[in-house]
Design a protein around this motif. Structure first.
Motif, PDB file in Angstrom:
ATOM      1  N   GLN A  19       0.820  -1.210   0.000  1.00  0.00           N
ATOM      2  CA  GLN A  19       0.000   0.000   0.000  1.00  0.00           C
ATOM      3  C   GLN A  19       0.857   1.266   0.000  1.00  0.00           C
ATOM      4  N   GLU A  20       2.000   1.216   0.727  1.00  0.00           N
ATOM      5  CA  GLU A  20       2.879   2.385   0.785  1.00  0.00           C
ATOM      6  C   GLU A  20       3.469   2.686  -0.595  1.00  0.00           C
ATOM      7  N   THR A  21       3.877   1.640  -1.319  1.00  0.00           N
ATOM      8  CA  THR A  21       4.455   1.821  -2.654  1.00  0.00           C
ATOM      9  C   THR A  21       3.398   2.328  -3.632  1.00  0.00           C
ATOM     10  N   LEU A  22       2.186   1.783  -3.525  1.00  0.00           N
ATOM     11  CA  LEU A  22       1.096   2.232  -4.384  1.00  0.00           C
ATOM     12  C   LEU A  22       0.791   3.710  -4.142  1.00  0.00           C
ATOM     13  N   THR A  23       0.752   4.112  -2.874  1.00  0.00           N
ATOM     14  CA  THR A  23       0.494   5.517  -2.529  1.00  0.00           C
ATOM     15  C   THR A  23       1.605   6.413  -3.074  1.00  0.00           C
ATOM     16  N   LEU A  24       2.862   5.911  -3.006  1.00  0.00           N
ATOM     17  CA  LEU A  24       3.998   6.688  -3.507  1.00  0.00           C
ATOM     18  C   LEU A  24       3.891   6.889  -5.023  1.00  0.00           C
ATOM     19  N   LEU A  25       3.573   5.808  -5.758  1.00  0.00           N
ATOM     20  CA  LEU A  25       3.422   5.917  -7.217  1.00  0.00           C
ATOM     21  C   LEU A  25       2.278   6.862  -7.583  1.00  0.00           C
ATOM     22  N   TRP A  26       1.181   6.762  -6.843  1.00  0.00           N
ATOM     23  CA  TRP A  26       0.051   7.643  -7.094  1.00  0.00           C
ATOM     24  C   TRP A  26       0.407   9.095  -6.818  1.00  0.00           C
ATOM     25  N   SER A  27       1.150   9.345  -5.742  1.00  0.00           N
ATOM     26  CA  SER A  27       1.550  10.716  -5.424  1.00  0.00           C
ATOM     27  C   SER A  27       2.490  11.274  -6.494  1.00  0.00           C
ATOM     28  N   PHE A  28       3.331  10.393  -7.104  1.00  0.00           N
ATOM     29  CA  PHE A  28       4.196  10.815  -8.207  1.00  0.00           C
ATOM     30  C   PHE A  28       3.353  11.289  -9.391  1.00  0.00           C
ATOM     31  N   ILE A  29       2.319  10.528  -9.728  1.00  0.00           N
ATOM     32  CA  ILE A  29       1.449  10.880 -10.851  1.00  0.00           C
ATOM     33  C   ILE A  29       0.770  12.227 -10.598  1.00  0.00           C
ATOM     34  N   VAL A  30       0.296  12.421  -9.365  1.00  0.00           N
ATOM     35  CA  VAL A  30      -0.384  13.670  -9.021  1.00  0.00           C
ATOM     36  C   VAL A  30       0.598  14.844  -9.015  1.00  0.00           C
ATOM     37  N   SER A  31       1.772  14.645  -8.409  1.00  0.00           N
ATOM     38  CA  SER A  31       2.733  15.751  -8.276  1.00  0.00           C
ATOM     39  C   SER A  31       3.407  16.111  -9.598  1.00  0.00           C
ATOM     40  N   MET A  32       3.500  15.143 -10.538  1.00  0.00           N
ATOM     41  CA  MET A  32       4.112  15.430 -11.835  1.00  0.00           C
ATOM     42  C   MET A  32       3.368  16.531 -12.575  1.00  0.00           C
ATOM     43  N   TYR A  33       2.073  16.620 -12.351  1.00  0.00           N
ATOM     44  CA  TYR A  33       1.281  17.673 -13.005  1.00  0.00           C
ATOM     45  C   TYR A  33       1.732  19.046 -12.509  1.00  0.00           C
ATOM     46  N   CYS A  34       1.957  19.183 -11.202  1.00  0.00           N
ATOM     47  CA  CYS A  34       2.405  20.467 -10.640  1.00  0.00           C
ATOM     48  C   CYS A  34       3.839  20.793 -11.061  1.00  0.00           C
ATOM     49  N   VAL A  35       4.693  19.773 -11.117  1.00  0.00           N
ATOM     50  CA  VAL A  35       6.081  19.982 -11.564  1.00  0.00           C
ATOM     51  C   VAL A  35       6.082  20.466 -13.014  1.00  0.00           C
ATOM     52  N   GLY A  36       5.293  19.793 -13.856  1.00  0.00           N
ATOM     53  CA  GLY A  36       5.171  20.223 -15.250  1.00  0.00           C
ATOM     54  C   GLY A  36       4.608  21.625 -15.359  1.00  0.00           C
ATOM     55  N   GLY A  37       3.643  21.956 -14.491  1.00  0.00           N
ATOM     56  CA  GLY A  37       3.057  23.290 -14.500  1.00  0.00           C
ATOM     57  C   GLY A  37       4.090  24.373 -14.220  1.00  0.00           C
ATOM     58  N   MET A  38       4.980  24.124 -13.267  1.00  0.00           N
ATOM     59  CA  MET A  38       6.021  25.109 -12.953  1.00  0.00           C
ATOM     60  C   MET A  38       6.996  25.273 -14.117  1.00  0.00           C
ATOM     61  N   ILE A  39       7.355  24.157 -14.768  1.00  0.00           N
ATOM     62  CA  ILE A  39       8.275  24.223 -15.920  1.00  0.00           C
ATOM     63  C   ILE A  39       7.614  24.984 -17.067  1.00  0.00           C
ATOM     64  N   GLY A  40       6.353  24.651 -17.340  1.00  0.00           N
ATOM     65  CA  GLY A  40       5.630  25.352 -18.403  1.00  0.00           C
ATOM     66  C   GLY A  40       5.489  26.825 -18.121  1.00  0.00           C
ATOM     67  N   CYS A  41       5.256  27.143 -16.863  1.00  0.00           N
ATOM     68  CA  CYS A  41       5.108  28.538 -16.456  1.00  0.00           C
ATOM     69  C   CYS A  41       6.418  29.312 -16.665  1.00  0.00           C
ATOM     70  N   LEU A  42       7.548  28.681 -16.327  1.00  0.00           N
ATOM     71  CA  LEU A  42       8.853  29.313 -16.519  1.00  0.00           C
ATOM     72  C   LEU A  42       9.142  29.578 -18.000  1.00  0.00           C
ATOM     73  N   CYS A  43       8.662  28.677 -18.859  1.00  0.00           N
ATOM     74  CA  CYS A  43       8.891  28.827 -20.307  1.00  0.00           C
ATOM     75  C   CYS A  43       7.940  29.832 -20.936  1.00  0.00           C
ATOM     76  N   SER A  44       6.771  30.029 -20.319  1.00  0.00           N
ATOM     77  CA  SER A  44       5.705  30.816 -20.958  1.00  0.00           C
ATOM     78  C   SER A  44       6.107  32.263 -21.218  1.00  0.00           C
ATOM     79  N   GLY A  45       6.863  32.870 -20.287  1.00  0.00           N
ATOM     80  CA  GLY A  45       7.258  34.264 -20.461  1.00  0.00           C
ATOM     81  C   GLY A  45       8.067  34.467 -21.723  1.00  0.00           C
ATOM     82  N   TYR A  46       9.096  33.643 -21.907  1.00  0.00           N
ATOM     83  CA  TYR A  46       9.943  33.745 -23.107  1.00  0.00           C
ATOM     84  C   TYR A  46       9.149  33.431 -24.372  1.00  0.00           C
ATOM     85  N   LEU A  47       8.348  32.379 -24.330  1.00  0.00           N
ATOM     86  CA  LEU A  47       7.619  31.932 -25.525  1.00  0.00           C
ATOM     87  C   LEU A  47       6.589  32.958 -25.980  1.00  0.00           C
TER      88      LEU A  47
END
Length: 499
Positions: free
Chosen positions: A61-89
């Motif tokens: 259950q701990e490993t499953l929760t960790l994998l699920w949290s990775f999937i959820v948090s990847m969206y926020c990580v991608g959002g920050m990267i996209g946001c950093l690129c948006s100004g220049y683009l």
């Protein structure tokens, strides 16, 4: 209201552009942020089954929760990267090209999530959510700026608020499609996750027929003919000398000033007040209690003896209330102004939270208090939609000139994504520790924010970005002026004493 409707009829050519921008802009962000709540049990089951098929043993259950949290948090990580690129683009290629390129990436992202079940690969969901986050970071900033720049002065507040309307619409669409009667099932969860790709495809096909924003064409490209042609295409036949003159004044005021990057905006003292207002707005929106209300909604509905099968539909009603209240805000913002809606909205939300706190504490003693809590949740969402939810996007757009706007939105976007990550990680623990007393924190935030905005935010209704910048300078001068007078008086007294 009659004046607003007549203006809307006058600029009716702008409505298709607003619709195309919205469905491929903040609508997608609202959808992607909400949809995982409905796909969550099925995705976790899919991860477990895939692991069992590959390795012959079930996940802890701990490993499953960790994998699920990775999937959820990847969206926020991608959002920050996209946001950093948006100004220049957005500065380099313009908002229109950014959104079109963004649509292509989003289609690729949703193909990953859509075919993950057939490929038996939960890693494809991880990649898809990461790419979706990057797209969200770009199209949130591009959409809000684009909407603000294509709007005539009479309808600027209305058009700016549409970004919040489409954000709420995205959340509502996710709630509707996530129902078990539609796509919220074990057989169709992958279709639910990939639905946003269809919306991106629609924008990709239609947006090329619309022009780039007039301020971008004139101020950054120096294309007067292109600017006038874009204004005519967006607003129809008419006299637009006032808007065109405002843009010429801004170009004259910023002549020789290049588009500032993030570091230059942070160092520039002339925009420090605007940045402070921006940060105050974003932090107050994230700490206004909406997360707590969302967290408590299902629990409050259960204590009110609502059937489990009905609760998703009542939650959908909450989302629809938010959508309609923000839509109503778009029709009144150019009449009442941004400052009144923000300050008044925050104070009304604080008052409702006080009553909600009382009703939660007394619900064990008086059963009817539980029904009061349900009503107060709806009232809180309506107050949020009519006030700050609509007005803050308009203020964000209006307090910066074009030279600082893109980088300011990057800074604001990073604050939003960091806030989402932080509240997602910390908030559940705060609720467990404080229980319903957590609302006291939000009441304090709302009252303090309302007071600060009333004192330091000038009204932006009906003013050009140059006029708003001048008003901020005047406020700054007024603060320094009494100190200068006092210093001169002291020097005079010293001089007289010596004589």
């Amino acid at each position: 209201m009659a004046g607003f409707l007549s203006d809307l009829v006058q600029y009716r050519k702008l409505l298709p552009m607003i619709l195309v921008l919205g469905i491929g802009g903040t609508h997608l962000t609202g959808y992607q942020m909400s949809v995982m709540n409905y796909a969550s049990p099925y995705v976790q089951k899919f991860i477990n089954e895939t692991w069992l098929e590959r390795y012959g043993s079930a996940l802890h259950q701990e490993t499953l929760t960790l994998l699920w949290s990775f999937i959820v948090s990847m969206y926020c990580v991608g959002g920050m990267i996209g946001c950093l690129c948006s100004g220049y683009l957005t500065v380099k290629y313009g908002k229109k090209k950014c959104l079109l390129f963004n649509d292509l990436i989003l289609i690729v992202a949703t193909l990953h999530t859509g075919f993950s079940r057939r490929a038996k690969s939960f890693e494809m969901i991880l990649i898809g959510r990461f790419l979706e986050g990057i797209c969200a970071g770009i199209h949130m900033n591009a959409h809000v700026q684009y909407a603000g720049e294509i709007s005539p002065k009479k309808l600027r507040g209305f058009v700016n608020v549409t970004s919040s309307v489409f954000l709420a619409l995205g959340k509502t669409v996710a709630r509707i499609l996530g129902l078990r009667d539609l796509l919220g099932t074990e057989d169709l969860w992958h279709v639910l996750l990939s639905f946003s790709g269809l919306v991106a495809l629609i924008q990709l096909l239609i947006l090329p027929f619309f022009p780039e924003s007039p301020p971008y064409l004139l101020l950054q490209k120096g294309d007067k003919k292109g600017c006038l042609k874009a204004m005519k295409q967006l607003w129809g036949e008419g006299n637009y000398h006032s808007e065109f003159d405002d843009m010429l004044k801004e170009r004259a005021a910023t002549k020789g000033t290049k588009i500032m990057n993030v570091l230059e905006v942070l160092k520039d003292p002339s925009v420090r007040q605007q940045l402070s207002i921006l940060l105050l707005l974003l932090l107050s929106i994230q700490l206004c209690g909406l997360s707590a209300i969302t967290f408590y909604t299902s629990e409050i509905f259960r204590t009110a003896n609502l059937q489990e099968s009905i609760i998703p539909y009542v939650s959908l009603g909450v989302g629809i209330s938010e959508l309609f209240s923000i839509t109503f805000c778009s029709s009144i913002i150019d009449r009442f102004g941004r400052r009144i809606l923000l300050c008044g909205g925050y104070l009304l939300m604080a008052l409702i939270l006080v009553f909600l706190e009382i009703s939660l504490l007394l619900s064990d003693q008086f059963f009817w208090m539980r029904y009061c809590s349900v009503i107060l949740i709806f009232l809180f969402i309506i107050a949020y939609g009519i006030g700050p939810a609509g007005a803050f996007a308009s203020v964000m757009n209006e307090i910066f000139t074009l030279s600082a706007r893109s980088s300011a939105f990057v800074i604001g976007g990073i604050v939003i994504w960091l806030g989402l990550t932080f509240t997602g990680m910390i908030f559940p623990f705060a609720v467990m520790a404080l229980g319903p007393f957590c609302f006291l924190i939000f009441i304090a935030v709302l009252i303090i924010s309302s007071t600060l905005l009333y004192l330091f935010l000038p009204e932006t209704k009906g003013k050009s970005s140059t006029e708003i910048a001048e008003e901020f300078k005047a406020r700054k001068f007024k603060k320094k002026h009494p100190q200068t007078v006092e210093k001169n008086a002291t020097e005079e007294n010293t001089f007289c004493t010596k004589l």
